[in-house]
Design a protein around this motif. Structure first.
Motif, PDB file in Angstrom:
ATOM      1  N   VAL A 188       6.793  -7.231  -0.600  1.00  0.00           N
ATOM      2  CA  VAL A 188       6.199  -7.349   0.731  1.00  0.00           C
ATOM      3  C   VAL A 188       5.003  -6.419   0.839  1.00  0.00           C
ATOM      4  CG1 VAL A 188       6.633  -7.087   3.201  1.00  0.00           C
ATOM      5  CG2 VAL A 188       8.444  -7.906   1.711  1.00  0.00           C
ATOM      6  N   ASP A 189       3.974  -6.904   1.523  1.00  0.00           N
ATOM      7  CA  ASP A 189       2.752  -6.149   1.764  1.00  0.00           C
ATOM      8  C   ASP A 189       2.411  -6.349   3.237  1.00  0.00           C
ATOM      9  OD1 ASP A 189       0.556  -4.718   0.311  1.00  0.00           O
ATOM     10  OD2 ASP A 189      -0.636  -6.280   1.282  1.00  0.00           O
ATOM     11  N   THR A 248       8.652  -2.681   2.011  1.00  0.00           N
ATOM     12  CA  THR A 248       9.886  -3.404   1.690  1.00  0.00           C
ATOM     13  C   THR A 248      10.322  -4.139   2.951  1.00  0.00           C
ATOM     14  OG1 THR A 248      11.247  -1.522   2.343  1.00  0.00           O
ATOM     15  CG2 THR A 248      10.611  -1.642   0.021  1.00  0.00           C
ATOM     16  N   MET A 249      11.363  -4.940   2.844  1.00  0.00           N
ATOM     17  CA  MET A 249      11.862  -5.644   4.034  1.00  0.00           C
ATOM     18  C   MET A 249      12.378  -4.656   5.078  1.00  0.00           C
ATOM     19  SD  MET A 249      11.481  -8.862   4.326  1.00  0.00           S
ATOM     20  CE  MET A 249      11.015 -10.260   3.343  1.00  0.00           C
ATOM     21  N   ILE A 266       1.857 -14.896   8.142  1.00  0.00           N
ATOM     22  CA  ILE A 266       2.649 -14.731   6.922  1.00  0.00           C
ATOM     23  C   ILE A 266       1.942 -15.473   5.792  1.00  0.00           C
ATOM     24  CG2 ILE A 266       4.858 -15.178   5.801  1.00  0.00           C
ATOM     25  CD1 ILE A 266       6.204 -14.886   8.491  1.00  0.00           C
ATOM     26  N   ARG A 267       1.602 -14.699   4.751  1.00  0.00           N
ATOM     27  CA  ARG A 267       0.969 -15.260   3.557  1.00  0.00           C
ATOM     28  C   ARG A 267       1.984 -15.159   2.435  1.00  0.00           C
ATOM     29  NH1 ARG A 267      -3.096 -12.013   1.485  1.00  0.00           N
ATOM     30  NH2 ARG A 267      -4.122 -13.834   0.654  1.00  0.00           N
ATOM     31  N   PHE A 307      12.726 -15.661   1.400  1.00  0.00           N
ATOM     32  CA  PHE A 307      11.910 -14.479   1.687  1.00  0.00           C
ATOM     33  C   PHE A 307      11.031 -14.707   2.912  1.00  0.00           C
ATOM     34  CE2 PHE A 307      12.293 -13.795  -3.076  1.00  0.00           C
ATOM     35  CZ  PHE A 307      13.296 -12.852  -2.953  1.00  0.00           C
ATOM     36  N   VAL A 308      10.482 -15.904   3.020  1.00  0.00           N
ATOM     37  CA  VAL A 308       9.617 -16.228   4.156  1.00  0.00           C
ATOM     38  C   VAL A 308      10.437 -16.258   5.446  1.00  0.00           C
ATOM     39  CG1 VAL A 308       8.079 -17.960   5.140  1.00  0.00           C
ATOM     40  CG2 VAL A 308       8.023 -17.511   2.686  1.00  0.00           C
ATOM     41  N   THR A 309      11.596 -16.911   5.392  1.00  0.00           N
ATOM     42  CA  THR A 309      12.422 -16.989   6.598  1.00  0.00           C
ATOM     43  C   THR A 309      12.985 -15.622   6.992  1.00  0.00           C
ATOM     44  OG1 THR A 309      14.326 -17.638   5.243  1.00  0.00           O
ATOM     45  CG2 THR A 309      13.055 -19.406   6.293  1.00  0.00           C
ATOM     46  N   GLN A 310      13.224 -14.765   6.021  1.00  0.00           N
ATOM     47  CA  GLN A 310      13.689 -13.411   6.330  1.00  0.00           C
ATOM     48  C   GLN A 310      12.600 -12.644   7.084  1.00  0.00           C
ATOM     49  OE1 GLN A 310      14.825 -11.155   2.878  1.00  0.00           O
ATOM     50  NE2 GLN A 310      15.687  -9.483   4.077  1.00  0.00           N
TER      51      GLN A 310
END
Length: 132
Positions: free
Chosen positions: A71-72, A79-80, A101-102, A111-114
């Motif tokens: 994550v950035d 991090t998450m 969100i990219r 990961f995207v849904t999180q």
């Protein structure tokens, strides 16, 4: 007598002032039209969407996600858990910010849904997915 009264011919000079003015204007124009954007260090291949439109957002939170779940946040590694903390802090300030969100085109959907879930828990519901 005509030889005695010869007119001295002046050496021709190049007037540099207009040339300098033009060069200064060109440099000024280059700086005005240059776009200063932060370059992210993440190597993402955004998914291609044919119907995507262009949208420039003034104030936004940009979350980039790599294939392996890295994550950035706005150009800074996180991090998450760190994302959750940042979004919680941002949620107390304003809920009217757009979250972009990219993610890489091969990033697992979890990961995207999180990341989306972290934002929605804090009331940030203006979420957009960036594509190319």
């Amino acid at each position: 007598m005509s030889g005695l009264y010869r007119k001295r011919s002046r050496r021709k000079e190049l007037n540099l002032l207009p040339l300098i003015d033009v060069l200064v204007m060109l440099v000024f124009f280059a700086f005005v039209t240059m776009q200063f954007r932060s370059i992210t260090t993440m190597n993402l291949t955004l998914p291609k969407v044919e119907t995507a439109g262009k949208s420039e957002l003034k104030e936004s939170l940009t979350i980039s996600i790599t294939k392996d779940g890295g994550v950035d946040v706005n150009g800074h590694a996180a991090t998450m858990e760190k994302l959750d903390e940042l979004v919680r802090q941002l949620g107390t300030i304003t809920k009217d910010i757009t979250v972009v969100i990219r993610s890489d085109e091969n990033t697992p959907l979890r990961f995207v849904t999180q990341a989306m879930d972290v934002c929605r828990k804090q009331g940030l519901n203006k979420i957009r997915l960036q594509s190319r």
